[in-house]
Design a protein around this motif. Structure first.
Motif, PDB file in Angstrom:
ATOM      1  N   VAL A  85       0.846  -1.193   0.000  1.00  0.00           N
ATOM      2  CA  VAL A  85       0.000   0.000   0.000  1.00  0.00           C
ATOM      3  C   VAL A  85       0.883   1.246   0.000  1.00  0.00           C
ATOM      4  O   VAL A  85       0.654   2.200  -0.754  1.00  0.00           O
ATOM      5  CB  VAL A  85      -0.937   0.005   1.217  1.00  0.00           C
ATOM      6  N   GLU A  91      -5.035  -0.681  -3.938  1.00  0.00           N
ATOM      7  CA  GLU A  91      -6.381  -0.524  -3.380  1.00  0.00           C
ATOM      8  C   GLU A  91      -7.053  -1.882  -3.158  1.00  0.00           C
ATOM      9  O   GLU A  91      -8.140  -1.946  -2.586  1.00  0.00           O
ATOM     10  CB  GLU A  91      -7.227   0.313  -4.332  1.00  0.00           C
ATOM     11  N   GLY A  92      -6.415  -2.936  -3.650  1.00  0.00           N
ATOM     12  CA  GLY A  92      -6.978  -4.266  -3.510  1.00  0.00           C
ATOM     13  C   GLY A  92      -5.910  -5.334  -3.593  1.00  0.00           C
ATOM     14  O   GLY A  92      -4.787  -5.074  -4.044  1.00  0.00           O
ATOM     15  N   CYS A 111      -7.648  -7.805   4.619  1.00  0.00           N
ATOM     16  CA  CYS A 111      -8.057  -6.776   3.675  1.00  0.00           C
ATOM     17  C   CYS A 111      -9.122  -5.860   4.278  1.00  0.00           C
ATOM     18  O   CYS A 111      -9.055  -4.627   4.119  1.00  0.00           O
ATOM     19  CB  CYS A 111      -8.563  -7.402   2.379  1.00  0.00           C
ATOM     20  N   LEU A 116      -9.080  -2.632   2.203  1.00  0.00           N
ATOM     21  CA  LEU A 116      -8.743  -3.017   0.834  1.00  0.00           C
ATOM     22  C   LEU A 116      -9.765  -3.992   0.272  1.00  0.00           C
ATOM     23  O   LEU A 116     -10.373  -4.773   1.009  1.00  0.00           O
ATOM     24  CB  LEU A 116      -7.356  -3.675   0.790  1.00  0.00           C
TER      25      LEU A 116
END
Length: 226
Positions: A85, A91-92, A111, A116
């Motif tokens: 990150v 973002e995922g 997550c 995320l």
């Protein structure tokens, strides 16, 4: 969306990368180098080759070493994701989970904690169909670990092909083996794939096997032009 792929160098994480790249922006690979060969979470045979695979893909790799202790290894995974990150603004996170609730639930928890998206493009797909898609798309995959009866040393180093898929499906019928190794029966290493700009060539390898358990260890390899 900018995503990082949990990447072990095996067929499932590489196919998940393939799927994810069709709809998202893959910006990095995330690899856990487990010192525990019986890790509950992470693929271990030849995971070091992910450095060459990252080169072949032209993608940066975040690599973290973990002792591989049950549950404790999740802290190392979270640290690797946090670093992704920070460095790559992901973002995922993409996973290659197909059937393992143990793995998918823990990754999803991390997550959610970090805010995320968790993308599991292979989840609950038919395993025979996934193997066939690997062939149809031109993946070059070898067996690098066997861990179940009646698999033996002769399987190590074999390249995935139509005949092998037929054998694995037959073993599922006769012995309950998961065709794609979702029960831990087999591990794989990918040498080439559609997204690879170069491919992996193995120069030297060793086999350590006894009965129905064994590993093909890549001791020397490099990337070459396709």
């Amino acid at each position: 969306m900018r995503v990082g792929v949990l990447f072990s160098g095996g067929k499932d994480s590489t196919l998940a990368l393939h799927y994810a790249s069709r709809r998202e922006q893959v910006v990095c690979l995330i690899t856990l180098l487990s010192q525990n060969k019986e890790s509950y979470m992470f693929h271990t045979p030849n995971v070091e080759i992910t450095a060459l695979q990252a080169d072949a893909l032209g993608l940066p790799r975040i690599a973290k070493t973990t002792a591989g202790l049950k549950e404790k290894e999740l802290e190392d995974l979270e640290a690797a994701i946090v670093e992704s990150v920070r460095k790559f603004k992901i973002e995922g996170v993409v996973t290659g989970a197909v059937e393992s609730g143990y793995q998918s639930q823990r990754i999803q928890f991390i997550c959610r904690k970090l805010g995320l998206w968790c993308f599991n493009p292979l989840w609950k797909h038919d395993q025979k169909a996934l193997l066939e898609e690997l062939l149809d798309c031109g993946f070059e995959v070898i067996i690098s670990g066997i861990f179940a009866y009646p698999l033996d040393e002769t399987w190590l180093g074999r390249q995935l092909d139509t005949a092998m898929i037929t054998e694995l499906v037959d073993l599922q019928r006769r012995y309950g083996i998961s065709p794609s190794g979702e029960g831990g029966e087999i591990e794989t290493t990918v040498l080439d794939a559609p997204l690879f700009k170069k491919k992996i060539e193995i120069l030297n390898r060793t086999i350590d096997a006894r009965g129905n358990s064994g590993v093909l260890k890549v001791t020397k390899a490099w990337v070459v032009a396709k």
